[in-house]
Scaffold this motif. Sequence first.
Motif, PDB file in Angstrom:
ATOM      1  N   GLN A  23       0.838  -1.204   0.000  1.00  0.00           N
ATOM      2  CA  GLN A  23       0.000   0.000   0.000  1.00  0.00           C
ATOM      3  C   GLN A  23       0.868   1.246   0.000  1.00  0.00           C
ATOM      4  O   GLN A  23       0.567   2.221  -0.687  1.00  0.00           O
ATOM      5  CB  GLN A  23      -0.958   0.018   1.188  1.00  0.00           C
ATOM      6  N   ALA A  27      -0.163   2.551  -3.653  1.00  0.00           N
ATOM      7  CA  ALA A  27      -1.415   3.311  -3.538  1.00  0.00           C
ATOM      8  C   ALA A  27      -1.131   4.757  -3.142  1.00  0.00           C
ATOM      9  O   ALA A  27      -0.105   5.056  -2.546  1.00  0.00           O
ATOM     10  CB  ALA A  27      -2.321   2.647  -2.501  1.00  0.00           C
ATOM     11  N   ARG A  28      -2.033   5.616  -3.470  1.00  0.00           N
ATOM     12  CA  ARG A  28      -1.935   7.033  -3.057  1.00  0.00           C
ATOM     13  C   ARG A  28      -2.732   7.211  -1.757  1.00  0.00           C
ATOM     14  O   ARG A  28      -3.680   7.978  -1.689  1.00  0.00           O
ATOM     15  CB  ARG A  28      -2.464   7.938  -4.149  1.00  0.00           C
ATOM     16  N   TRP A  29      -2.319   6.494  -0.735  1.00  0.00           N
ATOM     17  CA  TRP A  29      -3.042   6.422   0.537  1.00  0.00           C
ATOM     18  C   TRP A  29      -3.102   7.758   1.253  1.00  0.00           C
ATOM     19  O   TRP A  29      -3.998   8.011   2.048  1.00  0.00           O
ATOM     20  CB  TRP A  29      -2.414   5.360   1.438  1.00  0.00           C
ATOM     21  N   TRP A  30      -2.177   8.645   1.009  1.00  0.00           N
ATOM     22  CA  TRP A  30      -2.091   9.928   1.714  1.00  0.00           C
ATOM     23  C   TRP A  30      -3.083  10.953   1.184  1.00  0.00           C
ATOM     24  O   TRP A  30      -3.269  12.002   1.781  1.00  0.00           O
ATOM     25  CB  TRP A  30      -0.671  10.488   1.617  1.00  0.00           C
ATOM     26  N   THR A  32      -6.453  10.794   0.844  1.00  0.00           N
ATOM     27  CA  THR A  32      -7.786  10.879   1.457  1.00  0.00           C
ATOM     28  C   THR A  32      -7.705  10.520   2.937  1.00  0.00           C
ATOM     29  O   THR A  32      -6.777   9.837   3.372  1.00  0.00           O
ATOM     30  CB  THR A  32      -8.783   9.903   0.781  1.00  0.00           C
ATOM     31  N   GLY A  35      -7.839   6.767   3.207  1.00  0.00           N
ATOM     32  CA  GLY A  35      -6.565   6.160   2.828  1.00  0.00           C
ATOM     33  C   GLY A  35      -5.519   6.287   3.921  1.00  0.00           C
ATOM     34  O   GLY A  35      -4.800   5.332   4.222  1.00  0.00           O
ATOM     35  N   ARG A  36      -5.441   7.482   4.517  1.00  0.00           N
ATOM     36  CA  ARG A  36      -4.484   7.692   5.609  1.00  0.00           C
ATOM     37  C   ARG A  36      -4.820   6.801   6.791  1.00  0.00           C
ATOM     38  O   ARG A  36      -3.945   6.168   7.375  1.00  0.00           O
ATOM     39  CB  ARG A  36      -4.458   9.164   6.018  1.00  0.00           C
ATOM     40  N   THR A  38      -6.564   3.964   6.834  1.00  0.00           N
ATOM     41  CA  THR A  38      -6.345   2.561   6.506  1.00  0.00           C
ATOM     42  C   THR A  38      -4.860   2.212   6.568  1.00  0.00           C
ATOM     43  O   THR A  38      -4.473   1.182   7.124  1.00  0.00           O
ATOM     44  CB  THR A  38      -6.902   2.233   5.107  1.00  0.00           C
ATOM     45  N   PHE A  39      -4.017   3.085   6.017  1.00  0.00           N
ATOM     46  CA  PHE A  39      -2.585   2.821   6.023  1.00  0.00           C
ATOM     47  C   PHE A  39      -2.030   2.777   7.442  1.00  0.00           C
ATOM     48  O   PHE A  39      -1.306   1.848   7.810  1.00  0.00           O
ATOM     49  CB  PHE A  39      -1.842   3.873   5.194  1.00  0.00           C
TER      50      PHE A  39
END
Length: 106
Positions: A23, A27-30, A32, A35-36, A38-39
């Motif tokens: 991830q 992924a571009r987790w940062w 949203t 996303g942040r 979840t990461f």
Amino acid sequence: MRLTGTVLILVSAVLATGCVAAQGLLARWWKTDAGRHTFVFQAVFALCLDLWALRVVVPDGAWFLIARLVAFMGVPVVLAWRLEVIIRTWQRGRRARAESKEDASP
């Protein structure tokens, strides 16, 4: 039975760390809030599993107390964050349903 449990701990730790790495790299987790969250949630979970796996493999020592403190410091933070996300999502859904009922009424 003990060997099976040990293998499950080790496999889970490797998979959890792999999920965090994948991830983090893919992924571009940062971008949203979800996303942040979840990461970070996955990272804390992986850290706890890694600590447990390390404890199974390496004998006890003073290092373990410090490692345990560091690993579990994030748990209450991400659980509180997850609770906030759940409640906020529920409130938004409730608000949206209430607004759609108001729009539908004559």
